[in-house]
Design an enzyme around this catalytic site. Structure first.
Site, PDB file in Angstrom:
ATOM      1  N   LYS A  54       0.841  -1.211   0.000  1.00  0.00           N
ATOM      2  CA  LYS A  54       0.000   0.000   0.000  1.00  0.00           C
ATOM      3  C   LYS A  54       0.869   1.252   0.000  1.00  0.00           C
ATOM      4  CE  LYS A  54      -3.878  -2.087   2.400  1.00  0.00           C
ATOM      5  NZ  LYS A  54      -4.341  -2.569   3.703  1.00  0.00           N
ATOM      6  N   GLN A  98      -5.096  -1.415   9.632  1.00  0.00           N
ATOM      7  CA  GLN A  98      -5.064  -2.755   9.053  1.00  0.00           C
ATOM      8  C   GLN A  98      -5.721  -3.763  10.002  1.00  0.00           C
ATOM      9  OE1 GLN A  98      -3.940  -3.489   5.946  1.00  0.00           O
ATOM     10  NE2 GLN A  98      -4.472  -5.635   6.226  1.00  0.00           N
ATOM     11  N   ASP A 121     -11.555   2.909   4.227  1.00  0.00           N
ATOM     12  CA  ASP A 121     -12.001   1.515   4.161  1.00  0.00           C
ATOM     13  C   ASP A 121     -13.523   1.420   4.048  1.00  0.00           C
ATOM     14  OD1 ASP A 121     -10.118  -0.565   4.188  1.00  0.00           O
ATOM     15  OD2 ASP A 121      -9.618  -0.191   6.294  1.00  0.00           O
TER      16      ASP A 121
HETATM   17  N1  GUN Z   1      -7.595  -6.777   6.150  1.00  0.00           N
HETATM   18  C1  GUN Z   1      -8.010  -7.525   5.091  1.00  0.00           C
HETATM   19  N2  GUN Z   1      -8.666  -6.748   4.203  1.00  0.00           N
HETATM   20  C2  GUN Z   1      -8.656  -5.496   4.701  1.00  0.00           C
HETATM   21  C3  GUN Z   1      -9.155  -4.263   4.224  1.00  0.00           C
HETATM   22  O1  GUN Z   1      -9.781  -4.148   3.166  1.00  0.00           O
HETATM   23  N3  GUN Z   1      -8.929  -3.193   5.033  1.00  0.00           N
HETATM   24  C4  GUN Z   1      -8.284  -3.292   6.217  1.00  0.00           C
HETATM   25  N4  GUN Z   1      -8.135  -2.192   6.943  1.00  0.00           N
HETATM   26  N5  GUN Z   1      -7.788  -4.424   6.690  1.00  0.00           N
HETATM   27  C5  GUN Z   1      -7.981  -5.514   5.925  1.00  0.00           C
END
Ligand code: GUN
Length: 300
Positions: A54, A98, A121
């Site tokens: 990311k 995350q 998100d």
């Molecule tokens: N863990 C797995 N997928 C995601 C996501 O789309 N966002 C976040 N913040 N954590 C994740």
């Protein structure tokens, strides 16, 4: 006829290209650099890989990337204090914590402490409610990526029968809302659904998001249907050498591709779209924060 393979890698590169153009426009015309903060608590190896990737792609599209890596035993108070600081930071337009978080942290409380406008998100209760009532919101990245691919492939999905297999808050439920908002007829199926094969066989669009490797066989697929595979499962692959693994989706690719009209591969399908949509959401959040016109086609 063999299914069209929907190339998520290529599509995601195009989305990132559009994001990069808008970042340039924000910088050149408005003097604004969109900023994304990613918070990782603990050392989950898969999460570390995602967070690194990311950060790299955020910088590649010209945005500011900030990473906060916290110890696994970080207290909830300390995490909430960091989020508060990011909420108040004018250079940060998107905040992503995350998941999963270590067990002692209340995931709902943490997510809901993020300012909804910076919740790239789309997991904040306010964004969930707004999506469910058709109001402007931040939309979860993986379902948004699936929607973009469906719109690109079909033009319109209005009136089509869509079956979402999986009811998670991250994918299944928001995916169903997005399909409904685009006027598809939506069924949410899951591991307890009776006669799952028959339910899936009705679908013009199948979204597989259950997290079970190769669970959907080709004989569940209506001929010509579009299959979007959200699963990323790692299987042992001794045929590739000792200790080797391979990634597979939630559908059995070979048998489904023989029947479907279009299908996303794993890897190279939905996966790359998720980060592209995170970057798209950050640009959208930045435009909204500054009252700048939002880019077309980068949100639902
Ligand atoms: N863990 C797995 N997928 C995601 C996501 O789309 N966002 C976040 N913040 N954590 C994740």
């Amino acid at each position: 006829m063999a299914a069209t393979v929907i190339d998520g890698k290529e599509f995601a590169a195009r989305v990132r290209g559009r994001v990069a153009e808008h970042v340039t426009r924000l910088k050149d015309s408005h003097g604004i650099t969109p900023g994304l903060a990613v918070v990782l608590v603990g050392e989950d190896p898969a999460s570390q890989v995602y967070v690194r990737s990311k950060g790299k792609m955020t910088v590649e599209v010209g945005m500011k990337s900030v990473e906060h890596r916290l110890e696994a035993d970080t207290s909830e108070a300390d995490l909430l204090a960091l989020i508060e600081q990011l909420n108040n930071d004018d250079e940060i337009h998107g905040i992503l914590v995350q998941l999963p978080l270590p067990g002692h942290l209340d995931e709902d409380a943490v997510i809901n402490s993020i300012s909804p406008e910076k919740d790239v998100d789309g997991f904040h209760i306010s964004n969930v409610g707004r999506l469910g009532t058709g109001q402007k919101s931040m939309v979860p990245c993986t379902p948004l990526g699936c929607l973009m691919m469906l719109r690109d492939h079909h033009g319109s999905i209005s009136g089509m029968d869509a079956v979402v297999i999986g009811r998670s808050n991250i994918v299944g439920k928001p995916m169903a809302q997005l399909l409904l908002n685009d006027s598809a007829t939506v069924t949410i199926a899951h591991s307890r659904t009776n006669n799952l094969a028959d339910v899936v066989r009705r679908a013009d669009i199948v979204i597989a998001a259950v997290g079970r490797p190769q669970m959907v066989p080709g004989d569940w697929i209506k001929p010509g249907a579009t299959v979007i595979d959200v699963g990323i499962n790692r299987l042992d692959a001794p045929e590739r050498g000792e200790g080797k693994t391979k990634l597979v989706g939630d559908v059995d690719y070979e048998s489904c591709a023989a029947v479907a009209g279009a299908i996303t591969p794993v890897p190279g399908g939905v996966g790359p779209m998720t980060i592209a949509c995170l970057l798209a959401n950050t640009v959208t959040a930045c435009c909204r924060a500054h009252g700048v016109e939002e880019p077309d086609g980068l949100t639902a």
